[in-house]
Enzyme design. Sequence first.
Site, PDB file in Angstrom:
ATOM      1  N   CYS A   2      59.157  21.346   7.361  1.00  0.00           N
ATOM      2  CA  CYS A   2      60.542  21.471   7.662  1.00  0.00           C
ATOM      3  C   CYS A   2      61.477  20.513   7.250  1.00  0.00           C
ATOM      4  O   CYS A   2      61.195  19.708   6.659  1.00  0.00           O
ATOM      5  CB  CYS A   2      60.527  22.100   8.983  1.00  0.00           C
ATOM      6  SG  CYS A   2      59.344  23.096   9.547  1.00  0.00           S
ATOM      7  N   ARG A  53      63.214  25.840   8.665  1.00  0.00           N
ATOM      8  CA  ARG A  53      61.761  25.999   9.052  1.00  0.00           C
ATOM      9  C   ARG A  53      61.068  26.660   7.810  1.00  0.00           C
ATOM     10  O   ARG A  53      61.276  27.633   7.235  1.00  0.00           O
ATOM     11  CB  ARG A  53      61.573  26.883  10.185  1.00  0.00           C
ATOM     12  CG  ARG A  53      60.182  27.266  10.636  1.00  0.00           C
ATOM     13  CD  ARG A  53      59.869  27.967  11.766  1.00  0.00           C
ATOM     14  NE  ARG A  53      58.627  28.210  12.168  1.00  0.00           N
ATOM     15  CZ  ARG A  53      57.829  29.282  12.882  1.00  0.00           C
ATOM     16  NH1 ARG A  53      58.825  30.137  13.032  1.00  0.00           N
ATOM     17  NH2 ARG A  53      56.583  29.082  13.122  1.00  0.00           N
ATOM     18  N   LEU A  54      60.019  25.987   7.524  1.00  0.00           N
ATOM     19  CA  LEU A  54      58.855  26.453   6.467  1.00  0.00           C
ATOM     20  C   LEU A  54      57.707  26.807   7.452  1.00  0.00           C
ATOM     21  O   LEU A  54      56.998  26.004   7.861  1.00  0.00           O
ATOM     22  CB  LEU A  54      58.456  25.440   5.557  1.00  0.00           C
ATOM     23  CG  LEU A  54      57.403  25.945   4.623  1.00  0.00           C
ATOM     24  CD1 LEU A  54      57.884  27.223   3.890  1.00  0.00           C
ATOM     25  CD2 LEU A  54      56.883  24.782   3.785  1.00  0.00           C
ATOM     26  N   SER A  55      57.457  28.216   7.603  1.00  0.00           N
ATOM     27  CA  SER A  55      56.526  28.517   8.705  1.00  0.00           C
ATOM     28  C   SER A  55      55.070  28.459   8.216  1.00  0.00           C
ATOM     29  O   SER A  55      54.597  28.954   7.032  1.00  0.00           O
ATOM     30  CB  SER A  55      56.686  30.310   9.052  1.00  0.00           C
ATOM     31  OG  SER A  55      57.890  30.235   9.383  1.00  0.00           O
ATOM     32  N   ILE A  56      54.397  27.757   8.932  1.00  0.00           N
ATOM     33  CA  ILE A  56      53.031  27.176   8.482  1.00  0.00           C
ATOM     34  C   ILE A  56      52.027  27.529   9.472  1.00  0.00           C
ATOM     35  O   ILE A  56      50.974  28.445   9.535  1.00  0.00           O
ATOM     36  CB  ILE A  56      52.624  25.788   8.292  1.00  0.00           C
ATOM     37  CG1 ILE A  56      53.826  25.387   7.243  1.00  0.00           C
ATOM     38  CG2 ILE A  56      51.178  25.403   7.784  1.00  0.00           C
ATOM     39  CD1 ILE A  56      53.538  26.046   5.773  1.00  0.00           C
ATOM     40  N   ASN A  79      59.531  17.900  11.948  1.00  0.00           N
ATOM     41  CA  ASN A  79      58.984  18.390  10.583  1.00  0.00           C
ATOM     42  C   ASN A  79      57.526  17.570  10.465  1.00  0.00           C
ATOM     43  O   ASN A  79      57.356  16.469  10.648  1.00  0.00           O
ATOM     44  CB  ASN A  79      59.919  17.676   9.302  1.00  0.00           C
ATOM     45  CG  ASN A  79      59.300  17.731   8.325  1.00  0.00           C
ATOM     46  OD1 ASN A  79      58.586  18.388   7.719  1.00  0.00           O
ATOM     47  ND2 ASN A  79      59.602  16.547   7.464  1.00  0.00           N
ATOM     48  N   GLU A  81      53.146  18.267  10.742  1.00  0.00           N
ATOM     49  CA  GLU A  81      52.057  19.296  11.450  1.00  0.00           C
ATOM     50  C   GLU A  81      51.266  18.044  12.320  1.00  0.00           C
ATOM     51  O   GLU A  81      50.782  16.759  11.792  1.00  0.00           O
ATOM     52  CB  GLU A  81      51.059  19.519  10.321  1.00  0.00           C
ATOM     53  CG  GLU A  81      51.397  20.403   9.276  1.00  0.00           C
ATOM     54  CD  GLU A  81      51.953  21.715   9.898  1.00  0.00           C
ATOM     55  OE1 GLU A  81      51.470  22.175  10.982  1.00  0.00           O
ATOM     56  OE2 GLU A  81      52.593  22.576   9.184  1.00  0.00           O
ATOM     57  N   ASP A 106      52.402  23.831  16.979  1.00  0.00           N
ATOM     58  CA  ASP A 106      52.368  22.388  17.540  1.00  0.00           C
ATOM     59  C   ASP A 106      53.518  21.874  18.006  1.00  0.00           C
ATOM     60  O   ASP A 106      53.487  20.961  18.673  1.00  0.00           O
ATOM     61  CB  ASP A 106      51.856  21.567  16.306  1.00  0.00           C
ATOM     62  CG  ASP A 106      52.579  21.838  14.909  1.00  0.00           C
ATOM     63  OD1 ASP A 106      53.417  22.585  15.004  1.00  0.00           O
ATOM     64  OD2 ASP A 106      52.301  21.108  14.164  1.00  0.00           O
TER      65      ASP A 106
END
Length: 666
Positions: A2, A53-56, A79, A81, A106
Amino acid sequence: MCGLTGFWQPGGCPADAASATAQRMADTLIHRGPDDAGVWVDADAGIALAHRRLSILDLSPAGHQPMVSAAHRYVIIYNGEIYNHLELRHRLESEGRAPAWRGHSDTETLLAAFEAWGIEKTLTRCVGMFALALWDRKTRTLTLARDRMGEKPLYYGWVRGTLVFGSELKALRAHPGFDNAIERRALTLFMRYNYVPAPWSIFENTWKLPPGCYVQFAAAALTPGSSPMGRGEVKPYWSVRDVAEAGLLHPLADNEAAAAEKLEALLKQSIASQMVADVPLGAFLSGGIDSSTVVALMQAHSSRPVQTFSIGFHEDEYNEAEHAKAVARHLGTNHTELYVTPEEAMAVIPKLPTLYDEPFADSSQIPTFLVAELARRQVTVSLSGDGGDELFGGYTRYFWTRSLWRRLAQIPMELRRALQRMLIAVPPACWNTFLAAIHPLLPHRYRVSLAGDKVHKLAELLTLDSPQAVYRYLVSHWKHPAQELVLGANEPPTVLQTVDAWPQALHSDGKGNRLEAMMMFLDQRTYLPDDILVKVDRAAMGVSLETRVPFLDHRVVEFAWRLPLTMKIRGGQGKWLLRQVLYRYVPKALIERPKMGFGVPLDRWLRGPLREWAEDLLSEERLKHEGFLNPAPVQQMWAEHLSGRRNWAYYLWDVLMWEAWLESGR
């Protein structure tokens, strides 16, 4: 993956204006997070947090940020993981300290951990890559934190008494008060290394948070309208220095077979955790040791073919696509390759100033962007093999430097100075003529192009007085940027010269017995986070692609530092132990070849299709008018490069990337 940004104006600010400013800052990061956006403001405290947001993981609205903790004490923008976040959840639950979970992101796990364990303990328990800003509503304290190895970026600084922060400089520059001047000292560092090393940034009163660190700003220590507080007290919660010290003092006692088993198990653990995603996932594959190892272990873990991606060039000396295809065929991956024309590669160049957002001149940024663009057509997450060279001794300089220094040290300094004067007295063109005449008589390995250019570079090396100086020479572009190029600036020291910042075990004997370890340590502190990881992050995020780097799981890093040097470098070849793991999956014949850089024919492009573009940016009138660079050495290098007498492509690319960035409006 993100984008985060925000600002803190001590003393408060109007809610509507704060929200609009934060939104404007976040809009500059839409490429990092095209799926969702959010803003959170506490007008009384003067804090505004914004997120793209980049949804993962957890694609539902339960993963929306900024996110407020269950007890409403903390607000986070984040930002990255956290690969072990489910383990952290189980631990919180077993301790009876878990909230009623709202989703399975997370981000929510991080908030609960901060509430239960505090800042530093939570950071040390996380396995992952991240940059975050955490606001404590109770104490009015802002915490900024970054992952151990620096995979995710985080900038912060002061703008007229307001603290601004974000994933990229463009977000900070979108704040209406931003007028910070160019930091000329950082410019000297850029011209030497082709990147701006942390904690510097290209602007005054603006910094990068170093990897493995956090910094806190508390309202009690800030006075509205006061002068900037500087970088703040930056605190490490993990450091390569400590890890290297421990590993060098307590090396692994296992035999080679047992060490290979442990390395394979650690890599399998890292890769399995990094293959968890709620979106399509793949990997970059060059066919080299590092990417082939990552893909081999991915494929061993997967029940279906892994998606792999590589790009090729029609120029043989730059093309790795055939090697990648052979490895992919052997492993059974679903492989996609794209052969790129010079025109397609050069079309990336106008995007570079905005994409990298700060002067950045590693020319492999071009193919990196192209392979990221290729992968994004099919996946949202891609694993890469970065870090293998720095951890396991893959760069040729790790064994070439010792060999060179051993020869230099045998020659008295006065004789070396005399030899240098003699070599430099003969122009490169004359050396070219002479060496061309005897070319047929030379062994094949000594038959090189631009021989005169290489003779002069060898002459520069002759008077270096230590192996550390040889290393610094090898990683430097402009050798004396403050004296010959950048106007009105001194070059500040970095960790490369600050021996006190090195592990004691690296310089305790004073004899250079751990020269290779010293170079790997310095690369992990500088080149890896500030060049390699910047290159990959900006290229991938420029097309909204998340990248993950399994070699940089901190448990792999810690293990690598415990390995004896003979398990890394052996017989003039690096990554010995890593190769033993890879040979279990891929035949030697498919990967044993000379190391290739991920490059482009920059020298030829500058003399050909890029000449007009470069000439405009390098013009004497432009450089004089701007007042940052001395035109004389630039003009001399440009003339020598165009004539073919010297290859100054990398020096010139530094200047060109600076000028292109400056022209883009900063």
